[in-house]
Scaffold this active site. Structure first.
Site, PDB file in Angstrom:
ATOM      1  N   GLU A 172       0.813  -1.220   0.000  1.00  0.00           N
ATOM      2  CA  GLU A 172       0.000   0.000   0.000  1.00  0.00           C
ATOM      3  C   GLU A 172       0.852   1.278   0.000  1.00  0.00           C
ATOM      4  O   GLU A 172       0.600   2.203   0.778  1.00  0.00           O
ATOM      5  CB  GLU A 172      -0.959  -0.012   1.196  1.00  0.00           C
ATOM      6  CG  GLU A 172      -2.016  -1.092   1.092  1.00  0.00           C
ATOM      7  CD  GLU A 172      -3.067  -1.045   2.192  1.00  0.00           C
ATOM      8  OE1 GLU A 172      -2.949  -0.193   3.104  1.00  0.00           O
ATOM      9  OE2 GLU A 172      -4.010  -1.851   2.138  1.00  0.00           O
ATOM     10  N   GLU A 188      -5.499  -8.321  -0.548  1.00  0.00           N
ATOM     11  CA  GLU A 188      -6.246  -8.005   0.678  1.00  0.00           C
ATOM     12  C   GLU A 188      -7.689  -7.740   0.280  1.00  0.00           C
ATOM     13  O   GLU A 188      -7.951  -6.871  -0.542  1.00  0.00           O
ATOM     14  CB  GLU A 188      -5.694  -6.778   1.412  1.00  0.00           C
ATOM     15  CG  GLU A 188      -4.393  -7.009   2.149  1.00  0.00           C
ATOM     16  CD  GLU A 188      -4.007  -5.818   3.021  1.00  0.00           C
ATOM     17  OE1 GLU A 188      -4.917  -5.163   3.589  1.00  0.00           O
ATOM     18  OE2 GLU A 188      -2.806  -5.536   3.124  1.00  0.00           O
TER      19      GLU A 188
END
Length: 513
Positions: free
Chosen positions: A173, A292
């Site tokens: 991320e 995710e």
């Protein structure tokens, strides 16, 4: 009653089921590792401290690959802290989750656990506070046979054979301002390119995942992927996607249509990756790693506090309770539709990891020195992992629609299907998103002679309960699968009636017509 018609044809498939889409995620966050998969001294722990009760549930869940050790955690993590004699490992402050990391559990412990669980390792490297050299050295430590300082250090630390890790995430991320070491797309793209190049020089057989957008709502979504892949296209094999969904302000309709957003997210990233391919005149395709995804009540917390609140209370804690969401029937149906989306896009989504495995927004819950149990979302994952084999069937679906505030109108019945030629089985995975009405589903199987139904199960609201019913330590089996009674097959047609708010699997024995 709502209605839906589905047509499948033996000759119209999207490709093999990518078994890596049944992955999960173990992060050093909350109680996922400590008192989750690892608890020395627990009555069901083995000599390594692995909780065998949790391990059996992981095997039942059907997990194929597990991403480790993060997540936000990895962007401030030194992998060297988790190797060597445990009593000599440093205790560190983890800024990502405002906790104390003891490092009692590290790479060797996870590799041993993964071997027992029968899962493939997907290792993430720190491109937040570290970079090329640390990433390169970790690959050498983990994968080189021997005869160098780092590979011999691995042997000294108890692993004579390489871990042979094939899947590697280049950071996590990195588009997010919350991330330790957050970077612009150009900064990250160049770093990922050089780190990936160095890692491949150590082990050319590895597969690499570039960090994509943290969610479809990011202001840089699209441009981030374009820039990052512009730098890394020749080096990486996959680009990542992350997405979490929740029911907000009682808007059940939009929540139940979350799979629409996942479809759009996946298709947008595919389009961007293919545009970079065309512009760069590349021959290979970049596939997707949805590493995710889950339901996560970030807005309306279900009890446990986020790190900011923990910090406000003062002090640093070892493995505090963080985001231990208790999942209900509605959540399970949504998870079933998200799995459908991943499977339908299995020609390009090659990897997917539900986040996380135990305690932290997880299908499995456990208590310290206590029991472990299945949450409601355990069941769609477990059945799809068990039965989705062979080829992905392309579906032609016509369904009654329902209105949502967020996504417009959406199909009431959501579906995916697979054909396992080796075992002569077609499996349908069906969700009725309607809160109040049953759904009548008619599925035509072209190119198949149908024989009998071999499996028909449904998860729905238990009798006398409501859609918010969940499993917990005191009542571990309130929500689960039960036989689907109103189902039949006649010639080449399947008929099924799905209860309101339900997820079902129907498996049919077939032969080629």
């Amino acid at each position: 009653m709502s209605r839906a018609t589905i047509t499948v044809d033996r000759d119209f498939t999207a490709g093999p089921v990518p078994r890596r889409i049944f992955g999960n995620f173990v992060e050093h966050m909350g109680r996922c590792v400590y008192t989750g998969i690892y608890e020395p001294g627990h009555p069901d722990a083995d000599e390594n401290g692995y909780r065998l009760d949790v391990l059996e549930l992981v095997k039942e869940l059907g997990v194929t690959v597990v991403r480790y050790p993060g997540g936000n955690f990895v962007s401030g993590y030194n992998w060297e802290d988790g190797v060597g004699p445990v009593d000599q490992r440093p205790r560190r402050l983890d800024g990502a989750w405002h906790t104390v990391e003891t490092n009692a559990f590290g790479l060797h412990e996870f590799a041993g656990w993964a071997k027992k669980a029968g899962v493939e390792i997907m290792e993430a490297v720190n491109l937040g506070t570290r970079g090329v050299e640390a990433a390169r050295e970790l690959v050498e430590y983990a994968n080189h046979p021997g005869g160098t300082y780092l590979s011999d250090l691995r042997k000294k630390n108890g692993a004579s054979e390489p871990f042979d890790i094939k899947l590697w995430c280049l950071g996590n991320e990195m588009d997010g301002p919350w991330q330790i070491g957050h970077k612009t797309a150009d900064e990250y793209g160049r770093l990922a390119q050089e780190a990936g190049k160095a890692m491949r020089l150590v082990d050319p057989s590895i597969e690499l995942v570039a960090s994509g957008s943290s969610n479809r709502g990011m202001p840089t979504f699209g441009s981030w992927e374009q820039t990052v892949l512009g730098h890394t296209y020749d080096v990486v094999d996959y680009v990542s996607l992350h997405a979490y969904y929740e029911e907000k302000e009682g808007d059940a309709a939009s929540f139940l249509a979350s799979g629409v957003d996942m479809d759009l997210f996946i298709e947008g990233v595919i389009a961007t990756a293919d545009a970079v391919r065309a512009k760069g005149k590349h021959s290979k395709h970049i596939n997707l790693s949805f590493d995710e995804w889950n339901v996560w009540y970030q807005t309306a917390r279900q009890g446990d506090d986020m790190p900011a609140t923990i910090e406000a209370r003062g002090g640093w804690y070892e493995h505090p309770r963080i985001i231990e969401d208790e999942y209900n029937v509605t959540d399970a149906v949504v998870v079933g539709t998200l799995l459908n989306s991943l499977l339908r896009h299995g020609d390009r989504v090659s990897i997917a990891n539900q986040a996380q495995l135990v305690n932290v927004i997880a299908p499995i819950r456990s208590e310290e020195n206590g029991p472990a149990w299945r949450q409601s979302i355990f069941w769609p994952f477990a059945r799809m992992s068990e039965l989705a084999n062979g080829e992905i069937l392309r579906l032609s679906t016509t369904s009654d629609r329902f209105e949502t505030a967020k996504y417009g109108d959406a199909d009431i019945v959501d579906a995916s299907a697979t054909w396992d030629e080796e075992n002569g089985r077609v499996a349908f995975f069906l969700a009725n998103r309607g809160l109040d009405e049953a759904a009548e589903v008619t599925a035509t199987l072209r190119g198949f002679d149908t024989a009998r139904i071999t499996r028909a199960e449904v998860l729905t609201v238990p009798e006398g309960a409501d859609r918010f019913t969940s499993n917990n330590e005191q009542n571990q089996d309130r929500v689960g699968l039960k036989p689907l009674s109103d189902v039949s097959v006649d010639g080449g047609t399947l008929h099924a009636t799905l209860p309101p708010l339900s997820w079902a699997v129907v498996e049919v024995e077939v032969t080629k017509a």
